[in-house]
Design a protein around this motif. Structure first.
Motif, mmCIF file in Angstrom:
data_model
loop_
_atom_site.group_PDB
_atom_site.id
_atom_site.type_symbol
_atom_site.label_atom_id
_atom_site.label_comp_id
_atom_site.label_asym_id
_atom_site.label_seq_id
_atom_site.Cartn_x
_atom_site.Cartn_y
_atom_site.Cartn_z
ATOM 1 N N ILE A 3 0.896 -1.150 0.000
ATOM 2 C CA ILE A 3 0.000 0.000 0.000
ATOM 3 C C ILE A 3 0.933 1.197 0.000
ATOM 4 N N LEU A 4 0.937 1.934 -1.081
ATOM 5 C CA LEU A 4 1.901 3.019 -1.246
ATOM 6 C C LEU A 4 1.390 4.350 -0.694
ATOM 7 N N ARG A 5 0.093 4.577 -0.780
ATOM 8 C CA ARG A 5 -0.506 5.811 -0.275
ATOM 9 C C ARG A 5 -1.906 5.493 0.237
ATOM 10 N N LEU A 6 -2.284 6.176 1.283
ATOM 11 C CA LEU A 6 -3.653 6.107 1.786
ATOM 12 C C LEU A 6 -3.960 7.447 2.425
ATOM 13 N N MET A 7 -5.027 8.074 1.998
ATOM 14 C CA MET A 7 -5.433 9.319 2.630
ATOM 15 C C MET A 7 -6.938 9.457 2.570
ATOM 16 N N ILE A 8 -7.476 10.029 3.639
ATOM 17 C CA ILE A 8 -8.896 10.347 3.718
ATOM 18 C C ILE A 8 -9.000 11.867 3.789
ATOM 19 N N ASP A 9 -9.890 12.440 2.990
ATOM 20 C CA ASP A 9 -10.075 13.883 2.987
ATOM 21 C C ASP A 9 -10.423 14.365 4.390
ATOM 22 N N GLU A 10 -9.939 15.567 4.720
ATOM 23 C CA GLU A 10 -10.132 16.113 6.066
ATOM 24 C C GLU A 10 -11.585 16.126 6.510
ATOM 25 N N LYS A 11 -12.523 16.299 5.582
ATOM 26 C CA LYS A 11 -13.952 16.367 5.948
ATOM 27 C C LYS A 11 -14.522 15.008 6.339
ATOM 28 N N TYR A 12 -13.833 13.928 5.995
ATOM 29 C CA TYR A 12 -14.389 12.588 6.199
ATOM 30 C C TYR A 12 -13.563 11.725 7.154
ATOM 31 N N GLN A 13 -12.559 12.299 7.794
ATOM 32 C CA GLN A 13 -11.742 11.525 8.729
ATOM 33 C C GLN A 13 -12.531 11.189 9.985
ATOM 34 N N GLY A 14 -12.150 10.082 10.605
ATOM 35 C CA GLY A 14 -12.759 9.675 11.864
ATOM 36 C C GLY A 14 -14.100 8.982 11.707
ATOM 37 N N GLN A 15 -14.460 8.609 10.477
ATOM 38 C CA GLN A 15 -15.749 7.969 10.227
ATOM 39 C C GLN A 15 -15.608 6.498 9.805
ATOM 40 N N GLY A 16 -14.394 5.959 9.874
ATOM 41 C CA GLY A 16 -14.181 4.552 9.554
ATOM 42 C C GLY A 16 -13.851 4.271 8.099
ATOM 43 N N TYR A 17 -13.733 5.298 7.275
ATOM 44 C CA TYR A 17 -13.459 5.076 5.847
ATOM 45 C C TYR A 17 -12.070 4.481 5.606
ATOM 46 N N GLY A 18 -11.062 4.957 6.326
ATOM 47 C CA GLY A 18 -9.715 4.417 6.154
ATOM 48 C C GLY A 18 -9.645 2.948 6.541
ATOM 49 N N ARG A 19 -10.187 2.614 7.683
ATOM 50 C CA ARG A 19 -10.196 1.218 8.150
ATOM 51 C C ARG A 19 -10.947 0.326 7.160
ATOM 52 N N ASN A 20 -12.096 0.794 6.690
ATOM 53 C CA ASN A 20 -12.888 0.009 5.764
ATOM 54 C C ASN A 20 -12.166 -0.151 4.423
#
Length: 157
Positions: free
Chosen positions: A77-94
């Motif tokens: 996994i070379l890059r992973l980012m969640i937009d600031e407006k959507y952090q903390g909602q489980g999107y990265g983990r999912n």
């Protein structure tokens, strides 16, 4: 709160600008490459496939990962980012779980690796919650390397 339903969709000309517009929080800018830089990387490295992380029809993040085993024998996994407006909602983990599920049936995928800058404790905790473990290895630039082993996590032979 249940896990959000997300999909990983290839970055194309049609969604490229939406991807480039995604930004981490101001205090995270030094922790991850920009999505524009990551898309340039993907053009140069043909095994790297850029994907938008979608919640329904809305792109909430970006992930760049290998679509075939890398020269060192691992998928990365070379890059992973969640937009600031959507952090903390489980999107990265999912998104990480989706990626693991995509790779687990490949016979040549025994391990997925990821690295992050040493002071990115949020990324470290996220990856560990998804089953990644410290390797005691570092990238040449000092980034910490973590690995997800299918044998350790119950997906191996």
């Amino acid at each position: 709160m249940g896990s959000p339903s997300i999909t990983l969709q290839r970055i194309t000309r049609e969604n490229e600008l939406a991807c480039i517009a995604l930004k981490p929080r101001e205090d995270q800018l030094s922790l991850v490459a920009t999505n524009a830089d990551s898309l340039v990387h993907a053009v140069k490295e043909v095994t790297s496939i850029p994907h938008g992380i979608y919640a329904d029809d809305l792109m909430v993040g970006f992930v760049l990962f290998d679509n075939e085993v890398y020269s060192d024998g691992y998928y990365w996994i070379l890059r992973l980012m969640i937009d600031e407006k959507y952090q903390g909602q489980g999107y990265g983990r999912n998104a990480i779980k989706q990626l693991i599920n995509q790779l687990k049936d490949r016979t040549d995928c025994r391990q997925i690796r990821v690295s992050h800058v040493p002071h990115n404790s949020v990324a470290n905790r996220l990856y560990k919650r998804c089953g990644f473990q410290e390797t005691s290895e570092f990238e040449d630039n000092g980034d910490i390397i973590l690995s997800y082993s299918f044998e350790v996590n119950g997906h191996g032979d």
